[in-house]
Design a protein around this motif. Structure first.
Motif, PDB file in Angstrom:
ATOM      1  N   ARG A   1       0.830  -1.213   0.000  1.00  0.00           N
ATOM      2  CA  ARG A   1       0.000   0.000   0.000  1.00  0.00           C
ATOM      3  C   ARG A   1       0.860   1.257   0.000  1.00  0.00           C
ATOM      4  O   ARG A   1       0.519   2.240  -0.654  1.00  0.00           O
ATOM      5  CB  ARG A   1      -0.937  -0.015   1.213  1.00  0.00           C
ATOM      6  CG  ARG A   1      -2.096  -0.997   1.064  1.00  0.00           C
ATOM      7  CD  ARG A   1      -2.959  -1.043   2.305  1.00  0.00           C
ATOM      8  NE  ARG A   1      -4.159  -1.846   2.098  1.00  0.00           N
ATOM      9  CZ  ARG A   1      -4.953  -2.262   3.075  1.00  0.00           C
ATOM     10  NH1 ARG A   1      -4.672  -1.936   4.331  1.00  0.00           N
ATOM     11  NH2 ARG A   1      -6.025  -2.990   2.803  1.00  0.00           N
ATOM     12  N   ASP A   2       1.976   1.207   0.724  1.00  0.00           N
ATOM     13  CA  ASP A   2       2.898   2.353   0.716  1.00  0.00           C
ATOM     14  C   ASP A   2       3.427   2.596  -0.688  1.00  0.00           C
ATOM     15  O   ASP A   2       3.499   3.746  -1.155  1.00  0.00           O
ATOM     16  CB  ASP A   2       4.068   2.105   1.674  1.00  0.00           C
ATOM     17  CG  ASP A   2       3.664   2.189   3.138  1.00  0.00           C
ATOM     18  OD1 ASP A   2       2.556   2.682   3.415  1.00  0.00           O
ATOM     19  OD2 ASP A   2       4.460   1.753   3.994  1.00  0.00           O
ATOM     20  N   LEU A   3       3.820   1.527  -1.367  1.00  0.00           N
ATOM     21  CA  LEU A   3       4.329   1.645  -2.735  1.00  0.00           C
ATOM     22  C   LEU A   3       3.267   2.226  -3.658  1.00  0.00           C
ATOM     23  O   LEU A   3       3.541   3.117  -4.473  1.00  0.00           O
ATOM     24  CB  LEU A   3       4.779   0.265  -3.233  1.00  0.00           C
ATOM     25  CG  LEU A   3       5.284   0.173  -4.678  1.00  0.00           C
ATOM     26  CD1 LEU A   3       6.511   1.047  -4.877  1.00  0.00           C
ATOM     27  CD2 LEU A   3       5.601  -1.277  -5.031  1.00  0.00           C
ATOM     28  N   ALA A   4       2.044   1.740  -3.521  1.00  0.00           N
ATOM     29  CA  ALA A   4       0.953   2.182  -4.388  1.00  0.00           C
ATOM     30  C   ALA A   4       0.551   3.629  -4.115  1.00  0.00           C
ATOM     31  O   ALA A   4      -0.026   4.291  -4.983  1.00  0.00           O
ATOM     32  CB  ALA A   4      -0.259   1.271  -4.208  1.00  0.00           C
ATOM     33  N   ALA A   5       0.884   4.129  -2.935  1.00  0.00           N
ATOM     34  CA  ALA A   5       0.478   5.485  -2.579  1.00  0.00           C
ATOM     35  C   ALA A   5       1.236   6.550  -3.353  1.00  0.00           C
ATOM     36  O   ALA A   5       0.717   7.644  -3.594  1.00  0.00           O
ATOM     37  CB  ALA A   5       0.644   5.708  -1.075  1.00  0.00           C
ATOM     38  N   TYR A   6       2.483   6.227  -3.750  1.00  0.00           N
ATOM     39  CA  TYR A   6       3.279   7.252  -4.440  1.00  0.00           C
ATOM     40  C   TYR A   6       3.823   6.786  -5.795  1.00  0.00           C
ATOM     41  O   TYR A   6       4.574   7.507  -6.448  1.00  0.00           O
ATOM     42  CB  TYR A   6       4.446   7.700  -3.547  1.00  0.00           C
ATOM     43  CG  TYR A   6       5.434   6.609  -3.206  1.00  0.00           C
ATOM     44  CD1 TYR A   6       6.480   6.278  -4.067  1.00  0.00           C
ATOM     45  CD2 TYR A   6       5.326   5.900  -2.005  1.00  0.00           C
ATOM     46  CE1 TYR A   6       7.378   5.286  -3.758  1.00  0.00           C
ATOM     47  CE2 TYR A   6       6.228   4.897  -1.690  1.00  0.00           C
ATOM     48  CZ  TYR A   6       7.246   4.600  -2.569  1.00  0.00           C
ATOM     49  OH  TYR A   6       8.135   3.597  -2.258  1.00  0.00           O
ATOM     50  N   THR A   7       3.428   5.585  -6.228  1.00  0.00           N
ATOM     51  CA  THR A   7       3.902   5.045  -7.504  1.00  0.00           C
ATOM     52  C   THR A   7       2.708   4.578  -8.326  1.00  0.00           C
ATOM     53  O   THR A   7       1.776   3.975  -7.784  1.00  0.00           O
ATOM     54  CB  THR A   7       4.844   3.845  -7.266  1.00  0.00           C
ATOM     55  OG1 THR A   7       5.900   4.239  -6.390  1.00  0.00           O
ATOM     56  CG2 THR A   7       5.430   3.345  -8.571  1.00  0.00           C
ATOM     57  N   ASP A   8       2.731   4.832  -9.631  1.00  0.00           N
ATOM     58  CA  ASP A   8       1.697   4.304 -10.514  1.00  0.00           C
ATOM     59  C   ASP A   8       1.918   2.797 -10.626  1.00  0.00           C
ATOM     60  O   ASP A   8       2.928   2.341 -11.166  1.00  0.00           O
ATOM     61  CB  ASP A   8       1.788   4.943 -11.901  1.00  0.00           C
ATOM     62  CG  ASP A   8       1.461   6.426 -11.882  1.00  0.00           C
ATOM     63  OD1 ASP A   8       0.700   6.860 -10.990  1.00  0.00           O
ATOM     64  OD2 ASP A   8       1.973   7.161 -12.752  1.00  0.00           O
ATOM     65  N   VAL A   9       0.980   2.013 -10.103  1.00  0.00           N
ATOM     66  CA  VAL A   9       1.170   0.563 -10.072  1.00  0.00           C
ATOM     67  C   VAL A   9      -0.021  -0.170 -10.664  1.00  0.00           C
ATOM     68  O   VAL A   9      -1.142   0.330 -10.704  1.00  0.00           O
ATOM     69  CB  VAL A   9       1.408   0.040  -8.627  1.00  0.00           C
ATOM     70  CG1 VAL A   9       2.591   0.733  -7.975  1.00  0.00           C
ATOM     71  CG2 VAL A   9       0.151   0.175  -7.776  1.00  0.00           C
ATOM     72  N   ILE A  10       0.279  -1.378 -11.107  1.00  0.00           N
ATOM     73  CA  ILE A  10      -0.767  -2.333 -11.473  1.00  0.00           C
ATOM     74  C   ILE A  10      -0.474  -3.598 -10.691  1.00  0.00           C
ATOM     75  O   ILE A  10       0.676  -4.044 -10.616  1.00  0.00           O
ATOM     76  CB  ILE A  10      -0.816  -2.572 -12.988  1.00  0.00           C
ATOM     77  CG1 ILE A  10      -1.975  -3.518 -13.340  1.00  0.00           C
ATOM     78  CG2 ILE A  10       0.501  -3.091 -13.532  1.00  0.00           C
ATOM     79  CD1 ILE A  10      -2.305  -3.522 -14.832  1.00  0.00           C
TER      80      ILE A  10
END
Length: 228
Positions: A118-127
């Protein structure tokens, strides 16, 4: 944490092509494909380095808190970072795989990785793809897809993979296994497989990989993604 990114969640049953499609869409959009399996392996490597046995749940649960894991891409290749160290070349060994398999079921491990994802997804465009991404892991994802295909189509895909590897297999048995796995995934108590209420259903039974990727990008654009 204020979210500054765009997230795409893909859920669906086994054999629907989620990972293949997610990687393709990530490449086309310049997103990070979050390989959750690689994150579990990096965690397992950390436990091995700490000298902790896979059966010691108490020590595993305590140690997990100190493992910082993220994923980034360099020159189009996935890099897995463990506490600042690139461990991409160290996590594919059988020893690491066995440790990951043994420790991935521990609640503390899953909870810590959930926070990291969730931390990664908060500041990175992810799939991200899986069984419970849109319902549990990224419930606020900007675009949610439920990717499926008929049990027969999924069985045929698996059958062809096995035949190409020279393995003996039975199509009807493969399809029956898929049907039974679907049932288990949909009825399990923790994070069952189900379509999120706001997810768009995409049936890839009669579509090519490129067509499914196109459809997912269309859904994302209709949900606010700006594509240059």
């Amino acid at each position: 944490m204020q979210k500054t990114s765009y997230n795409i969640a893909i859920d669906g049953p086994a054999g629907a092509g989620k990972s293949t499609i997610a990687r393709l869409v990530a490449r086309r959009l310049g997103f990070v494909y979050v390989d959750t399996g690689a994150m579990y392996r990096a965690m397992a490597l950390y436990f091995i380095r700490q000298g902790i046995g896979p059966e010691d749940e108490a020590a595993i649960s305590q140690a997990a808190k100190a493992a910082g894991i993220t994923i980034r891409y360099e020159d189009g290749a996935q890099q897995v970072i463990l506490n600042g160290e690139n461990v991409s070349g160290l996590i594919r060994s059988e020893q690491v795989g066995n440790m990951a398999s043994a420790t991935s079921a521990y609640p503390a491990v899953r909870a810590h990785l959930l926070d990291l994802q969730r931390d990664l997804a908060a500041y990175t465009d992810v799939i991200m793809d899986g069984r419970d991404i849109g319902t549990c892991i990224l419930p606020d994802a900007d675009a949610k897809i439920f990717l499926t295909a008929s049990s027969r189509v999924r069985a045929l895909r698996r059958y062809k993979e096995l035949v190409e590897k020279g393995e003996m297999c039975n199509l009807q048995e493969i399809e029956q296994d898929i049907i039974e796995r679907d049932q288990r995934d949909m009825t399990r108590k923790i994070a069952p497989l189900k379509q999120a209420e706001d997810a768009v259903l995409v049936d890839g039974s009669e579509m090519t990989i490129e067509e499914v990727a196109d459809r997912i990008i269309q859904v994302a654009v209709s949900h606010g993604l700006k594509v240059e």
